[in-house]
Every structure is written in structure tokens, then in C-alpha cells.
Design a protein around this motif. Structure first.
Motif, PDB file in Angstrom:
ATOM      1  N   GLU A  42     142.138 136.083 -10.312  1.00  0.00           N
ATOM      2  CA  GLU A  42     142.264 134.765 -11.117  1.00  0.00           C
ATOM      3  C   GLU A  42     142.585 133.495 -10.492  1.00  0.00           C
ATOM      4  O   GLU A  42     143.265 133.410  -9.477  1.00  0.00           O
ATOM      5  N   GLY A  43     141.816 132.434 -10.370  1.00  0.00           N
ATOM      6  CA  GLY A  43     142.101 131.293  -9.865  1.00  0.00           C
ATOM      7  C   GLY A  43     141.157 131.103  -8.281  1.00  0.00           C
ATOM      8  O   GLY A  43     141.392 130.253  -7.650  1.00  0.00           O
ATOM      9  N   MET A  47     135.501 133.309  -9.212  1.00  0.00           N
ATOM     10  CA  MET A  47     135.586 133.236 -10.659  1.00  0.00           C
ATOM     11  C   MET A  47     134.643 132.005 -10.985  1.00  0.00           C
ATOM     12  O   MET A  47     134.082 131.650 -12.066  1.00  0.00           O
ATOM     13  N   ASP A  58     135.366 139.586 -14.389  1.00  0.00           N
ATOM     14  CA  ASP A  58     136.672 139.650 -15.145  1.00  0.00           C
ATOM     15  C   ASP A  58     137.975 139.265 -13.937  1.00  0.00           C
ATOM     16  O   ASP A  58     137.608 139.677 -12.790  1.00  0.00           O
ATOM     17  N   GLY A  59     138.639 138.688 -14.328  1.00  0.00           N
ATOM     18  CA  GLY A  59     139.760 138.328 -13.335  1.00  0.00           C
ATOM     19  C   GLY A  59     141.372 139.118 -13.531  1.00  0.00           C
ATOM     20  O   GLY A  59     141.384 139.358 -14.569  1.00  0.00           O
ATOM     21  N   TRP A  61     145.139 139.335 -12.184  1.00  0.00           N
ATOM     22  CA  TRP A  61     146.411 138.380 -11.940  1.00  0.00           C
ATOM     23  C   TRP A  61     146.816 138.908 -10.322  1.00  0.00           C
ATOM     24  O   TRP A  61     148.041 139.506 -10.645  1.00  0.00           O
ATOM     25  N   ARG A  80     152.647 140.981 -10.227  1.00  0.00           N
ATOM     26  CA  ARG A  80     151.002 140.889 -10.350  1.00  0.00           C
ATOM     27  C   ARG A  80     150.186 142.186  -9.971  1.00  0.00           C
ATOM     28  O   ARG A  80     149.494 142.577 -10.575  1.00  0.00           O
ATOM     29  N   SER A  84     147.970 143.952 -12.568  1.00  0.00           N
ATOM     30  CA  SER A  84     146.435 144.081 -12.029  1.00  0.00           C
ATOM     31  C   SER A  84     145.926 145.564 -12.047  1.00  0.00           C
ATOM     32  O   SER A  84     144.808 145.828 -12.360  1.00  0.00           O
TER      33      SER A  84
END
Length: 368
Positions: A42-43, A47, A58-59, A61, A80, A84
Motif C-alpha cells: 500500500e502506498g 498500486m 491488492d495492497g 500494509w 505490519r 500482511s
């Protein structure tokens, strides 16, 4: 045997994302009905880049560990990672892939860790000559390790390694016969030599400073400059060129027609990222590599040395580039025999069919 569902995981940089997309494209070319999905962090840039290329993602964390061990961000890492791993397990249960591919980067760790635990065939693709920590940790859990460079037995189990080269998305267009078009496109004089500074999409501050120091000497020698500064440095360097009477210099932030830039070049100056090396090996133009010192494990220096040690390129250290680049370029342009030798040796490292080779290996581990 056919593939009907594959998950590809990893990213963080273009050096991970573009090989992943090349592998995905080859799978879809062979098996148009195959569902190819991505898992990223994510980020991170995957993405954005993956959906733009037409694939779903799909992301997780997840981030890497900061070099400063006491960094506050590292306090979140265990949470995290647990998050994940949990989400990776749910994604595998949901999509039921026949195989999982990891290309390095934060997200590939949890996804392939879970996939290998579920006995899903796994393959990793390592772009660099010095592997990233994620791929080193995964190496004993996967069935196949596809490498971009030779001599990777130091880090990976020898019996699982296949040197495929680094997959390029949409192989570099042939540059043969394009020089006249390139000269016209960039408004260059066909009678003069051209040095192409390939700064990449982000650019390289030290290389840009070296170019500014070298331009007067290059112009005095009749050498034209095609200068890709990178987007973040473009405006300032374009203004510098105008203020210093160098309006005849091509100062570009980003180049869409890389085939024409390569066709125009007599000598190329570049960072030593794995994908830049993969492209330049196919192009085969005399190249000077300036490895970035700001990357993990100094892997760009390892990448460059895999070529410079066998006479396929020239290496200039980042901390010496400002003082050395001008003369290195001129010496090379003036030495026709050296240019020819570098081109011949560099082309020996080209792997235009790397994506196909990776998918060949993917098919094998699924069949087994």
C-alpha cells in the motif's frame, strides 16, 4: 498443461514492477484466459502502475525495516508483518492461484511465505547481481529462482537457479535504421557525435552536476548532448542551460521515444539499475555506468562490475563523476576501436527473450 490463475507479488520501484508486468504480459500472451493478479505494498508505486497496465492489484500494509534501527517506523513493523501475512493468506484462499511469482520488494515476502506454506508452486525473479533481502530469505522456500545476472550461487541454492535475464515489457524496439529519424526528432546535427545522459524518470543529482561541468568541454569538441535530467531536476537544469547560453542543448525531463534516444546516441551515460542494464545490453551502445550509492547493499555497483569486469562497459564512481565524466566521454567517443569492443561485449549479455524464459520455468514448476 495450462495456466489459469497466477499471482505476482512485489514492487516498490520500477526495477521490480516492470519485470513483473513483462512476466504478466507473457502469461497472458500464452494463456489469454488466465487470471493474473498482483499483490503490492500500500502506498507504493505499483498500486498506480499495475492498474494503469490493465491488471488488478491488492495492497498489503507492509514496509521495509528502516536502516536506523531505533526509528519509530520500525516499531510498527511486527504489526505490519502480521497484518500482511494474514491478508496474504486470505488472498490465496480467495483466488486459489496455481502458482505465485515474487519479483522482490516488500510485498513479495508475506505473499510467497504464505504460498510456499500452502505448497503452491513458487518462483522468484531476482533482477540484480546482488540480491535483495526478501529474495534471499525466500530462496529456500521456492522451486525456481530466475536471475538477471550470472554467478548467483553465492546466495541461492544452485540447483534452483536459472539465468533468464531480466524481463523487459514490450522488448526495446529495434533501433536499426532509425538514426536519421532520431536526429530529426531531437533536432540534432547528423554530422556530429551525440552523448545521451540517461538519468531515468527520477534523475540523478550527481550526474546532472557532472553534465553541467562537462558541457563546455563537450561543445568545444563538437559533441552534442541529449540530457534526460529526470522530472524533479528538469526545470532547474533547463533554466541553468538558458542562463548559461546553452539553448542548443536538449534538456528533457522524460523521454517517451527511448528507441530514438538510443538510436541517436554514440555514447550513453547511465545509472546501473538492473533494468537499465537489460535495455542497454540489447541496444549495445558504448556505455558508461555511474552506480548510485544510495541503494540497498550498493547493488548498482555490483550490477555495473558484472559488465565492466569483462570489458562490456566503463564504470565511473559517483563521487568522481563531476570531475571525471567530461574526459571519459571524450576519450570514448574518440576511440573507435574501444567503442566497437564495448558494443560487442555488451550485446553478449542481452536477453531479449527473458520474459518467455521465466514463464517457461513457471510452466515447469506447475507441471511438476
Amino acid at each position: 498443461m495450462s495456466l489459469n490463475s497466477v499471482i505476482i507479488s512485489g514492487g516498490g520501484t520500477g526495477g521490480h514492477i516492470y519485470p513483473a508486468l513483462a512476466i504478466a504480459d507473457e502469461i497472458k500472451r500464452r494463456y489469454p484466459e488466465c487470471e493474473v493478479r498482483f499483490v503490492g505494498a500500500e502506498g507504493r508505486m505499483e498500486m498506480e502502475k499495475v492498474p494503469a497496465a490493465g491488471y488488478e492489484i491488492d495492497g498489503l500494509w507492509i514496509t521495509g525495516i528502516e536502516r536506523k534501527i531505533l526509528s519509530k517506523k520500525n516499531l510498527l513493523f511486527p504489526f505490519r508483518l502480521i497484518s500482511s501475512l494474514s491478508k496474504a493468506g486470505k488472498l490465496l484462499k480467495k483466488y486459489k492461484p496455481q502458482a505465485a511469482v515474487g519479483v522482490g520488494g516488500f510485498a513479495s515476502g508475506p505473499l510467497l511465505r504464505k504460498a510456499s506454506g500452502k505448497n503452491i508452486p513458487c518462483l522468484i525473479q531476482e533482477q540484480n547481481s546482488y540480491p535483495g533481502i526478501t529474495n534471499k530469505l525466500l530462496a529456500k522456500r521456492v522451486q525456481r529462482i530466475c536471475t538477471g545476472f550470472p554467478n548467483m550461487e553465492r546466495w541461492f541454492p544452485k540447483d534452483r537457479i536459472i539465468q533468464t535475464g531480466n524481463p523487459l515489457r514490450g522488448a526495446i524496439a529495434s533501433i536499426d535504421g532509425k538514426r536519421d529519424e532520431a536526429m530529426q526528432f531531437f533536432n540534432l546535427d547528423p554530422s556530429k557525435k551525440v552523448v545521451f545522459i540517461m538519468g531515468g524518470s527520477l534523475g540523478a543529482r550527481s550526474v546532472n552536476e557532472a553534465v553541467k561541468a562537462a558541457i563546455p568541454e563537450w561543445k568545444a569538441a563538437g559533441v552534442q548532448v541529449l540530457w534526460q535530467t529526470g522530472k524533479r531536476f528538469h526545470e532547474a537544469n533547463e533554466q541553468w542551460a538558458t542562463d548559461n547560453g546553452h539553448d542548443d542543448i536538449n534538456v528533457l525531463g522524460f523521454i517517451n521515444r527511448m528507441d530514438l534516444a538510443y538510436a541517436a546516441a554514440d555514447v550513453i551515460v547511465s545509472r546501473a539499475g538492473a533494468m537499465s542494464i537489460a535495455e542497454l545490453s540489447i541496444v549495445g551502445k558504448p556505455s558508461i555506468f555511474v552506480p548510485s550509492p544510495h541503494v540497498a547493499e550498493d547493488h548498482q555497483t555490483h550490477n555495473a562490475r558484472s559488465l565492466t569486469d569483462v570489458g562490456a562497459a566503463i564504470l565511473v564512481k559517483d563521487n568522481e563523476v563531476v570531475s571525471a565524466l567530461a574526459k571519459e566521454v571524450l576519450h570514448l567517443i574518440e576511440d573507435t576501436a574501444k567503442c566497437q569492443s564495448l558494443s560487442v561485449e555488451l550485446k553478449k549479455h542481452a536477453r531479449p527473450n527473458a520474459a518467455a524464459a521465466v514463464v517457461d520455468e513457471l510452466e515447469k514448476i506447475v507441471a511438476q
